[in-house]
Design a protein around this motif. Structure first.
Motif, PDB file in Angstrom:
ATOM      1  N   PRO A  38      49.958  43.986  40.122  1.00 21.04           N
ATOM      2  CA  PRO A  38      49.013  42.868  40.194  1.00 21.04           C
ATOM      3  C   PRO A  38      49.239  41.784  39.142  1.00 21.04           C
ATOM      4  O   PRO A  38      49.064  40.593  39.431  1.00 21.04           O
ATOM      5  CB  PRO A  38      47.649  43.555  40.008  1.00 21.04           C
ATOM      6  CG  PRO A  38      47.867  44.954  40.481  1.00 21.04           C
ATOM      7  CD  PRO A  38      49.268  45.288  40.072  1.00 21.04           C
ATOM      8  N   VAL A  39      49.628  42.170  37.918  1.00 21.53           N
ATOM      9  CA  VAL A  39      49.822  41.174  36.863  1.00 21.53           C
ATOM     10  C   VAL A  39      50.993  40.251  37.198  1.00 21.53           C
ATOM     11  O   VAL A  39      50.896  39.024  37.096  1.00 21.53           O
ATOM     12  CB  VAL A  39      50.041  41.848  35.498  1.00 21.53           C
ATOM     13  CG1 VAL A  39      50.388  40.804  34.441  1.00 21.53           C
ATOM     14  CG2 VAL A  39      48.789  42.623  35.077  1.00 21.53           C
ATOM     15  N   TYR A  59      41.039  36.168  42.611  1.00 18.42           N
ATOM     16  CA  TYR A  59      41.105  37.518  42.061  1.00 18.42           C
ATOM     17  C   TYR A  59      42.250  38.274  42.725  1.00 18.42           C
ATOM     18  O   TYR A  59      42.448  38.194  43.946  1.00 18.42           O
ATOM     19  CB  TYR A  59      39.798  38.270  42.296  1.00 18.42           C
ATOM     20  CG  TYR A  59      38.599  37.625  41.628  1.00 18.42           C
ATOM     21  CD1 TYR A  59      38.656  37.211  40.303  1.00 18.42           C
ATOM     22  CD2 TYR A  59      37.410  37.431  42.332  1.00 18.42           C
ATOM     23  CE1 TYR A  59      37.568  36.628  39.679  1.00 18.42           C
ATOM     24  CE2 TYR A  59      36.307  36.843  41.714  1.00 18.42           C
ATOM     25  CZ  TYR A  59      36.397  36.438  40.396  1.00 18.42           C
ATOM     26  OH  TYR A  59      35.324  35.846  39.793  1.00 18.42           O
ATOM     27  N   VAL A  60      42.993  39.009  41.908  1.00 22.70           N
ATOM     28  CA  VAL A  60      44.100  39.828  42.378  1.00 22.70           C
ATOM     29  C   VAL A  60      43.841  41.265  41.927  1.00 22.70           C
ATOM     30  O   VAL A  60      43.419  41.505  40.794  1.00 22.70           O
ATOM     31  CB  VAL A  60      45.448  39.338  41.808  1.00 22.70           C
ATOM     32  CG1 VAL A  60      46.575  40.274  42.205  1.00 22.70           C
ATOM     33  CG2 VAL A  60      45.745  37.913  42.280  1.00 22.70           C
ATOM     34  N   ALA A  62      45.018  45.713  42.962  1.00 17.68           N
ATOM     35  CA  ALA A  62      45.958  46.576  43.679  1.00 17.68           C
ATOM     36  C   ALA A  62      45.640  46.608  45.171  1.00 17.68           C
ATOM     37  O   ALA A  62      46.525  46.872  45.989  1.00 17.68           O
ATOM     38  CB  ALA A  62      45.911  47.977  43.101  1.00 17.68           C
ATOM     39  N   GLU A  63      44.380  46.310  45.535  1.00 17.91           N
ATOM     40  CA  GLU A  63      43.996  46.362  46.948  1.00 17.91           C
ATOM     41  C   GLU A  63      44.150  45.030  47.676  1.00 17.91           C
ATOM     42  O   GLU A  63      43.923  44.957  48.886  1.00 17.91           O
ATOM     43  CB  GLU A  63      42.548  46.842  47.084  1.00 17.91           C
ATOM     44  CG  GLU A  63      41.501  45.864  46.596  1.00 17.91           C
ATOM     45  CD  GLU A  63      40.074  46.283  46.969  1.00 17.91           C
ATOM     46  OE1 GLU A  63      39.907  47.354  47.582  1.00 17.91           O
ATOM     47  OE2 GLU A  63      39.142  45.526  46.662  1.00 17.91           O
ATOM     48  N   GLY A  64      44.506  43.931  46.955  1.00 12.58           N
ATOM     49  CA  GLY A  64      44.687  42.676  47.665  1.00 12.58           C
ATOM     50  C   GLY A  64      44.362  41.440  46.853  1.00 12.58           C
ATOM     51  O   GLY A  64      44.375  41.460  45.616  1.00 12.58           O
ATOM     52  N   ILE A  65      44.040  40.349  47.559  1.00 12.74           N
ATOM     53  CA  ILE A  65      43.791  39.053  46.941  1.00 12.74           C
ATOM     54  C   ILE A  65      42.567  38.402  47.576  1.00 12.74           C
ATOM     55  O   ILE A  65      42.322  38.557  48.776  1.00 12.74           O
ATOM     56  CB  ILE A  65      45.031  38.129  47.084  1.00 12.74           C
ATOM     57  CG1 ILE A  65      44.811  36.789  46.388  1.00 12.74           C
ATOM     58  CG2 ILE A  65      45.424  37.946  48.546  1.00 12.74           C
ATOM     59  CD1 ILE A  65      46.058  35.930  46.331  1.00 12.74           C
ATOM     60  N   ASN A  66      41.807  37.668  46.778  1.00 18.70           N
ATOM     61  CA  ASN A  66      40.595  36.999  47.234  1.00 18.70           C
ATOM     62  C   ASN A  66      40.461  35.693  46.470  1.00 18.70           C
ATOM     63  O   ASN A  66      40.479  35.695  45.231  1.00 18.70           O
ATOM     64  CB  ASN A  66      39.368  37.898  46.971  1.00 18.70           C
ATOM     65  CG  ASN A  66      38.057  37.198  47.292  1.00 18.70           C
ATOM     66  OD1 ASN A  66      38.018  36.316  48.139  1.00 18.70           O
ATOM     67  ND2 ASN A  66      36.993  37.600  46.617  1.00 18.70           N
ATOM     68  N   GLY A  67      40.384  34.567  47.178  1.00 21.61           N
ATOM     69  CA  GLY A  67      40.332  33.300  46.464  1.00 21.61           C
ATOM     70  C   GLY A  67      39.514  32.226  47.148  1.00 21.61           C
ATOM     71  O   GLY A  67      39.333  32.221  48.370  1.00 21.61           O
TER      72      GLY A  67
END
Length: 334
Positions: A38-39, A59-60, A62-67
């Motif tokens: 993720p980093v 937001y990132v 291990a389960e995904g991305i949300n923006g």
């Protein structure tokens, strides 16, 4: 080495935003996918979006991305191409805002989190990949015409208060982690009925649909792209708009008009109103609904205490009327 975070003050960034002459497009996106590092993923994302003058909150995990973000209108397709080129984000849906003044964000923040949406789930056998069936706007209208279909709003209380779909059930809470077990309890005994879950952009209802299936419900659906995609498609396809009121959004706009009705009321005088504000007293900053008349009377504050005082300590907060209780409203950071 490129800077991987903003070092300019909020005031200066706001000034730069309002000095821009080109309109901006606000959009949101998410995807559940396995991110091994993720980093490193975050850093690559920041370097690419910063070059495109993207502002927003992403937001990132291990389960995904949300923006949620905004970009100069002329660079939207360039931004889309950059995101699509990242492995795992091919054909990522960008939910373009229904109402947009281009001033939703003024800085780019990308953070690594444990999860892209906090859910409180500790069951190791749960997988978000086993989710409910997507329904688009047309399918949503068809299914909700059946009186045996149950529509569940998976947003917070203050979001539901200003706008929701006709006949939708509220799961009254201020956190998604509280709503998941509440939804299961609320719908016990109706495991074989059609259940449609929805939220703002799809991220919460997608995970909620997986949780319902995990708990024995059989016919679970979730609205593809959430309220934002529904509103855009309903307009494009000439469908009856079943959403009533305003869609609350987590940026500087605090809302976008979907239905023509005002279904909420000012928390101070009770007049019809659906405008969310943060209390102007920096010692409080409570999120609440306030009409123009009360905004003038209380100078943008939630109470006489806040209007007349320079600051507000914890004891004073606890003395506020019940409709300002923090369990029902909270401060919104931008």
């Amino acid at each position: 080495m490129a800077l991987l975070h903003n070092r300019v003050s909020k005031a200066e960034m706001k000034d730069k935003l309002f000095a821009e002459t080109e309109p901006r497009t606000t959009f949101s996106f998410y995807r559940y996918l396995d991110i091994a590092e993720p980093v490193a993923f975050r850093d690559e994302l920041y370097m690419g979006l910063e070059k495109l003058r993207v502002f927003g909150r992403i937001y990132v995990a291990a389960e995904g991305i949300n923006g949620q973000a905004s970009v100069p209108a002329s660079r939207l397709e360039e931004c889309r191409a950059f995101l699509y080129a990242i492995p795992g984000l091919e054909d990522l849906r960008l939910n373009v805002a229904v109402e947009d003044d281009g001033k939703s964000f003024w800085v780019l923040k990308i953070k690594v989190r444990d999860k892209i949406v906090a859910d409180g789930i500790e069951d190791p056998t749960f997988s978000v990949n086993r989710k409910g069936h997507y329904v688009n706007a047309k399918e949503f209208n068809r299914l909700t015409a059946d009186p045996n279909t149950i529509v569940v709003d998976m947003r917070n209380h203050y979001e539901y208060e200003v706008g929701h779909f006709e006949g939708a059930i509220e799961v009254p809470s201020d956190t998604f982690r509280e709503q998941l077990p509440m939804a299961v309890d609320l719908l016990k005994g109706q495991e074989d009925k059609n259940i449609i879950m929805y939220c703002t952009g799809g991220i919460r209802c997608e995970k909620a649909s997986a949780w319902m299936l995990h708990n024995g419900f059989q016919n679970v659906f979730h609205l593809e792209g959430g309220i934002i995609e529904y509103a855009n498609k309903a307009k494009e396809w000439g469908l009856d708009n079943r959403f009533r009121g305003k869609n609350f959004v987590f940026d500087n706009r605090m809302g976008e008009r979907i239905g023509g009705e005002v279904i909420a009321h000012c928390h101070q005088c009770g007049e019809p109103c659906d405008t969310h504000v943060n209390c102007a007293n920096d010692g409080c900053h409570l999120l609440f609904i306030q009409c123009r008349s009360c905004a003038e009377k209380y100078k943008g504050c939630c109470s006489e205490t806040c209007r007349d005082g320079a600051s507000l300590d914890t004891a004073a907060r606890m003395e506020k009327p019940l409709h300002f209780n923090k369990s029902r409203h909270r401060s919104l950071g931008t």
